[in-house]
Scaffold this motif. Structure first.
Motif, PDB file in Angstrom:
ATOM      1  N   TYR A 200       0.859  -1.184   0.000  1.00  0.00           N
ATOM      2  CA  TYR A 200       0.000   0.000   0.000  1.00  0.00           C
ATOM      3  C   TYR A 200       0.901   1.241   0.000  1.00  0.00           C
ATOM      4  O   TYR A 200       1.384   1.669   1.034  1.00  0.00           O
ATOM      5  CB  TYR A 200      -0.890   0.022   1.241  1.00  0.00           C
ATOM      6  N   MET A 201       1.115   1.807  -1.151  1.00  0.00           N
ATOM      7  CA  MET A 201       1.987   2.984  -1.268  1.00  0.00           C
ATOM      8  C   MET A 201       1.120   4.237  -1.265  1.00  0.00           C
ATOM      9  O   MET A 201       1.049   4.977  -2.254  1.00  0.00           O
ATOM     10  CB  MET A 201       2.819   2.879  -2.533  1.00  0.00           C
ATOM     11  N   VAL A 202       0.440   4.469  -0.147  1.00  0.00           N
ATOM     12  CA  VAL A 202      -0.500   5.581  -0.031  1.00  0.00           C
ATOM     13  C   VAL A 202      -0.019   6.516   1.070  1.00  0.00           C
ATOM     14  O   VAL A 202       0.106   6.114   2.230  1.00  0.00           O
ATOM     15  CB  VAL A 202      -1.922   5.066   0.276  1.00  0.00           C
ATOM     16  N   GLY A 203       0.256   7.761   0.713  1.00  0.00           N
ATOM     17  CA  GLY A 203       0.728   8.732   1.688  1.00  0.00           C
ATOM     18  C   GLY A 203      -0.006  10.052   1.554  1.00  0.00           C
ATOM     19  O   GLY A 203      -0.907  10.209   0.725  1.00  0.00           O
ATOM     20  N   THR A 204       0.417  11.020   2.369  1.00  0.00           N
ATOM     21  CA  THR A 204      -0.157  12.371   2.285  1.00  0.00           C
ATOM     22  C   THR A 204       0.779  13.337   1.570  1.00  0.00           C
ATOM     23  O   THR A 204       0.455  14.504   1.412  1.00  0.00           O
ATOM     24  CB  THR A 204      -0.437  12.926   3.692  1.00  0.00           C
ATOM     25  N   GLY A 205       1.945  12.871   1.146  1.00  0.00           N
ATOM     26  CA  GLY A 205       2.976  13.746   0.589  1.00  0.00           C
ATOM     27  C   GLY A 205       2.712  14.192  -0.836  1.00  0.00           C
ATOM     28  O   GLY A 205       1.731  13.798  -1.467  1.00  0.00           O
ATOM     29  N   PRO A 206       3.638  14.993  -1.380  1.00  0.00           N
ATOM     30  CA  PRO A 206       3.442  15.598  -2.698  1.00  0.00           C
ATOM     31  C   PRO A 206       3.674  14.660  -3.871  1.00  0.00           C
ATOM     32  O   PRO A 206       3.407  15.030  -5.016  1.00  0.00           O
ATOM     33  CB  PRO A 206       4.465  16.729  -2.716  1.00  0.00           C
ATOM     34  N   PHE A 207       4.162  13.455  -3.614  1.00  0.00           N
ATOM     35  CA  PHE A 207       4.442  12.520  -4.705  1.00  0.00           C
ATOM     36  C   PHE A 207       3.845  11.151  -4.399  1.00  0.00           C
ATOM     37  O   PHE A 207       3.591  10.805  -3.241  1.00  0.00           O
ATOM     38  CB  PHE A 207       5.958  12.370  -4.919  1.00  0.00           C
ATOM     39  N   VAL A 208       3.657  10.388  -5.447  1.00  0.00           N
ATOM     40  CA  VAL A 208       3.290   8.982  -5.325  1.00  0.00           C
ATOM     41  C   VAL A 208       4.360   8.169  -6.038  1.00  0.00           C
ATOM     42  O   VAL A 208       5.074   8.673  -6.913  1.00  0.00           O
ATOM     43  CB  VAL A 208       1.895   8.687  -5.932  1.00  0.00           C
ATOM     44  N   TYR A 209       4.455   6.930  -5.660  1.00  0.00           N
ATOM     45  CA  TYR A 209       5.471   6.051  -6.249  1.00  0.00           C
ATOM     46  C   TYR A 209       5.213   5.900  -7.739  1.00  0.00           C
ATOM     47  O   TYR A 209       4.112   5.574  -8.169  1.00  0.00           O
ATOM     48  CB  TYR A 209       5.416   4.690  -5.555  1.00  0.00           C
ATOM     49  N   GLY A 210       6.244   6.131  -8.520  1.00  0.00           N
ATOM     50  CA  GLY A 210       6.104   6.069  -9.976  1.00  0.00           C
ATOM     51  C   GLY A 210       6.811   4.897 -10.596  1.00  0.00           C
ATOM     52  O   GLY A 210       6.878   4.790 -11.823  1.00  0.00           O
ATOM     53  N   GLY A 211       7.384   4.030  -9.772  1.00  0.00           N
ATOM     54  CA  GLY A 211       8.075   2.868 -10.310  1.00  0.00           C
ATOM     55  C   GLY A 211       9.580   3.028 -10.239  1.00  0.00           C
ATOM     56  O   GLY A 211      10.120   3.952  -9.643  1.00  0.00           O
ATOM     57  N   GLY A 212      10.250   2.108 -10.866  1.00  0.00           N
ATOM     58  CA  GLY A 212      11.704   2.105 -10.852  1.00  0.00           C
ATOM     59  C   GLY A 212      12.208   0.695 -10.898  1.00  0.00           C
ATOM     60  O   GLY A 212      11.432  -0.272 -10.894  1.00  0.00           O
ATOM     61  N   LYS A 213      13.499   0.559 -10.943  1.00  0.00           N
ATOM     62  CA  LYS A 213      14.125  -0.745 -11.013  1.00  0.00           C
ATOM     63  C   LYS A 213      14.960  -0.937  -9.753  1.00  0.00           C
ATOM     64  O   LYS A 213      15.998  -0.316  -9.574  1.00  0.00           O
ATOM     65  CB  LYS A 213      15.000  -0.857 -12.260  1.00  0.00           C
ATOM     66  N   GLY A 214      14.463  -1.793  -8.848  1.00  0.00           N
ATOM     67  CA  GLY A 214      15.147  -1.995  -7.594  1.00  0.00           C
ATOM     68  C   GLY A 214      16.567  -2.488  -7.756  1.00  0.00           C
ATOM     69  O   GLY A 214      17.457  -2.118  -7.000  1.00  0.00           O
ATOM     70  N   THR A 215      16.801  -3.326  -8.776  1.00  0.00           N
ATOM     71  CA  THR A 215      18.146  -3.869  -8.963  1.00  0.00           C
ATOM     72  C   THR A 215      19.120  -2.795  -9.425  1.00  0.00           C
ATOM     73  O   THR A 215      20.288  -2.812  -9.070  1.00  0.00           O
ATOM     74  CB  THR A 215      18.132  -5.013  -9.985  1.00  0.00           C
ATOM     75  N   SER A 216      18.648  -1.849 -10.221  1.00  0.00           N
ATOM     76  CA  SER A 216      19.529  -0.785 -10.692  1.00  0.00           C
ATOM     77  C   SER A 216      19.532   0.401  -9.749  1.00  0.00           C
ATOM     78  O   SER A 216      20.448   1.213  -9.750  1.00  0.00           O
ATOM     79  CB  SER A 216      19.085  -0.310 -12.086  1.00  0.00           C
ATOM     80  N   GLY A 217      18.479   0.493  -8.923  1.00  0.00           N
ATOM     81  CA  GLY A 217      18.419   1.592  -7.963  1.00  0.00           C
ATOM     82  C   GLY A 217      17.775   2.844  -8.505  1.00  0.00           C
ATOM     83  O   GLY A 217      17.727   3.858  -7.818  1.00  0.00           O
ATOM     84  N   THR A 218      17.266   2.830  -9.737  1.00  0.00           N
ATOM     85  CA  THR A 218      16.612   3.999 -10.299  1.00  0.00           C
ATOM     86  C   THR A 218      15.181   4.076  -9.785  1.00  0.00           C
ATOM     87  O   THR A 218      14.363   3.191 -10.051  1.00  0.00           O
ATOM     88  CB  THR A 218      16.608   3.934 -11.838  1.00  0.00           C
ATOM     89  N   LEU A 219      14.873   5.142  -9.045  1.00  0.00           N
ATOM     90  CA  LEU A 219      13.597   5.268  -8.351  1.00  0.00           C
ATOM     91  C   LEU A 219      12.850   6.495  -8.853  1.00  0.00           C
ATOM     92  O   LEU A 219      13.412   7.598  -8.896  1.00  0.00           O
ATOM     93  CB  LEU A 219      13.840   5.390  -6.842  1.00  0.00           C
ATOM     94  N   GLN A 220      11.598   6.328  -9.239  1.00  0.00           N
ATOM     95  CA  GLN A 220      10.810   7.433  -9.793  1.00  0.00           C
ATOM     96  C   GLN A 220       9.636   7.766  -8.889  1.00  0.00           C
ATOM     97  O   GLN A 220       8.913   6.898  -8.413  1.00  0.00           O
ATOM     98  CB  GLN A 220      10.288   7.048 -11.182  1.00  0.00           C
ATOM     99  N   TRP A 221       9.436   9.082  -8.669  1.00  0.00           N
ATOM    100  CA  TRP A 221       8.276   9.603  -7.965  1.00  0.00           C
ATOM    101  C   TRP A 221       7.495  10.500  -8.922  1.00  0.00           C
ATOM    102  O   TRP A 221       8.088  11.280  -9.663  1.00  0.00           O
ATOM    103  CB  TRP A 221       8.697  10.422  -6.741  1.00  0.00           C
ATOM    104  N   ASN A 222       6.161  10.380  -8.907  1.00  0.00           N
ATOM    105  CA  ASN A 222       5.291  11.203  -9.756  1.00  0.00           C
ATOM    106  C   ASN A 222       4.518  12.207  -8.900  1.00  0.00           C
ATOM    107  O   ASN A 222       3.987  11.845  -7.846  1.00  0.00           O
ATOM    108  CB  ASN A 222       4.284  10.326 -10.512  1.00  0.00           C
TER     109      ASN A 222
END
Length: 576
Positions: A200-222
């Motif tokens: 459950y990736m639900v928060g009150t902040g300005p971004f939501v999880y946008g995906g990424g590749k855990g093995t490469s470490g590239t993390l995206q927020w939308n």
């Protein structure tokens, strides 16, 4: 809080780094360059410097190992803390005050989770009551006084039995993210206390999880379209996407920065002092260029002779040419620490007269005299002192392999100590090996800087004096210091009980604790490690600066976004 990470120089060279950074300061921008994720470059902010491994978890109720932005971008706290102004910022709560032994919080109306449901007092109650679960990192507050949480509408009362631990509480209100009860109640106790919590990736902040590749470490927020702070406070994130890059190679980190693929780097860049200006900006325009984030301490294992002798520890401290480390190793992008080790933001708590009187100073002749007076003499003519029993002394000083600035620093320390007759051998185990040596007490000397910028030096006192000493030490008293007895730890605990309004009582205790630091040297403060932050202004401008009104923590290190890093991001502007 975020652990300090260094930008590693291996196989590329500091001279080359200086050269290419200098080139960036004058070179034109590579406009139009797209990232590997093919996001629109002009509306994407790329950051780096927090993740030194693939991201693995998104649990705001765990203090370390979170994916960048878990706290601050996704989950938010009741308050934020501004370390530069030394004030708390109302956030999910509009106010908080002590009424007797109850801390009363008024929640902000109109805050919604990213799934559209309203934030309620029951979410806050649920979050803090996870501290009752076995293994929870929030358990300490329940073990040391919190007895009940009462909710009445948007008012939440935290009821304490006995005198509260005020300083612990003042940290809790801005460091633990509030989670949605309606979703998190579906997690097991183990998932909440030690799990990933990415279902459950639900928060009150300005971004939501946008995906990424855990093995490469590239993390995206939308970016969210309905973040509560836009309507309530007029804050809006100017970037549509925020992408945090994990670089496995130092050359990759540098090249991404040079190619304008990283906008905000929170890595250590050696030689950056030669390159300020043009496209490269730092918080200060001149030395030390960076804000101070923590203190780098030389930690002695006080269970190992002769490091169990306060006189020897003082002679060791006097033998270290810290100014040379600041200048030759860091190019003046760090500052020499006060003898108490307290950060500049805590100056109001430092007993300056006492520090000036009792603090150590670099003095080779004085160090030699102190060693001789306490029975440490060179009896075999090899240039190094033997211990009081005539046996040789060879102290192994460790830092993690690849942490180039610290590797250089301990070489300077060893060479400097040699002038006083103290033999130190630098060693560079891998990071996990160092942690094992440090925590289990197998080391002689280690450089460490676990405790970060925050509202009170209490965290440093806890770090130095925490009792009891366990077989495995984590987060505190790595030196296993007990030679002053329980008094400094008792004073630390007493400080925790002083109400924030009683400044005079707090100052008196601070002074007494600092006297133990200055006289007994449970650890030797060396320099203030920088809040590394280099901005590339090709695509984004208006980064925090001491010369502007934007005096914010310019970092996405874990724990800094929910200080004033969120303000730093909200004030950025697209480059014209």
């Amino acid at each position: 809080m975020a652990s300090r990470r260094n930008w590693v120089v291996t196989g590329f060279g500091i001279i080359a780094v200086v050269a290419v950074l200098a080139g960036l300061a004058t070179a034109g921008a590579g406009a139009g360059q797209q990232s590997s994720l093919a996001l629109p470059r002009a509306s994407t902010l790329f950051t780096s410097g927090t993740a030194w491994g693939p991201f693995t978890q998104f649990n705001p109720l765990r203090s370390s190992g979170n994916a960048t932005g878990t706290l601050g971008l996704l989950y938010e706290t009741l308050f934020r803390y501004d370390p530069l102004a030394d004030k708390y910022i109302p956030w999910l709560a509009t106010s908080g005050k002590w009424v007797g032994r109850t801390y009363v919080v008024q929640l902000r109306s109109g805050v919604k989770w990213s799934d559209g449901k309203p934030l309620t007092g029951n979410d806050v109650k649920f979050t803090f009551e996870t501290g009752k679960l076995a293994g929870s990192e929030l358990s300490t507050m329940w073990k040391t006084g919190l007895s009940n949480i009462v909710v009445k509408g948007n008012t939440v009362g935290f009821v304490f039995k006995g005198r509260p631990n005020y300083l612990d509480w003042n940290t809790n209100i801005y460091t633990w993210g509030i989670v949605p009860q309606h979703l998190w109640k579906n997690y097991s106790a183990t998932e909440i206390t030690t799990g990933n919590t990415d279902k459950y990736m639900v928060g009150t902040g300005p971004f939501v999880y946008g995906g990424g590749k855990g093995t490469s470490g590239t993390l995206q927020w939308n970016r969210r379209s309905n973040w509560w702070a836009t309507k309530a406070l007029g804050k809006k994130m100017p970037m549509q996407y925020l992408v945090d890059i994990h670089n496995t190679q130092n050359t990759a980190s540098l090249q991404n920065f040079l190619k304008n693929d990283i906008d905000l780097s929170n890595n250590f860049f050696p030689g950056v002092d030669k390159s300020i200006g043009g496209k490269v900006q730092t918080y200060y325009a001149k030395a030390p260029y960076m804000l101070s984030a923590n203190t780098a301490w030389l930690v002695p294992n006080t269970t190992h002779a002769p490091l169990n002798d306060a006189a020897f520890r003082r002679a060791l401290a006097m033998s270290i040419n810290i100014d040379q480390i600041v200048k030759a190793d860091y190019g003046n992008i760090v500052a020499k620490a006060d003898p108490t080790g307290l950060l500049p933001t805590w100056n109001k708590w430092i007993d300056k007269a006492q520090s000036n009187k009792l603090g150590f100073k670099y003095n080779i002749a004085g160090a030699k005299a102190l060693l001789a007076a306490n029975g440490y003499k060179d009896t075999n003519g090899d240039g190094y002192v033997e211990n009081k029993q005539g046996q040789s002394v060879n102290l192994r000083l460790i830092v993690p392999d690849g942490w180039s600035d610290w590797m250089t620093a301990i070489q300077i320390i060893a060479a400097s100590a040699k002038d006083a007759g103290i033999k130190i051998t630098p060693a560079y185990p891998d990071y996990n090996g160092l942690v094992d040596e440090r925590n289990s007490g197998k080391f002689d000397l280690v450089i460490n800087n676990d405790k970060q910028l925050g509202p009170t030096p209490y965290t440093y006192y806890d770090y130095l004096f925490h009792l009891p000493v366990a077989a495995t030490q984590t987060f505190a008293n790595y030196s296993r210091f007990t030679s002053s007895g329980p008094k400094p730890w008792a004073l630390t605990l007493a400080l925790n009980k002083v109400a924030p309004s009683n400044v005079a009582a707090a100052k008196a205790i601070h002074s007494k604790i600092q006297k133990y630091i200055l006289e007994d040297l449970p650890a030797i403060p060396l320099w203030y490690n920088g809040l590394w932050s280099q901005a590339n202004t090709t695509y984004w401008t208006n980064f925090p600066s001491a010369a502007s009104s934007r005096k914010y923590t310019p970092s996405v290190w874990n724990g800094y976004i929910n200080m004033t890093g969120i303000d730093a991001l909200a004030n950025l502007k697209p480059a014209k």
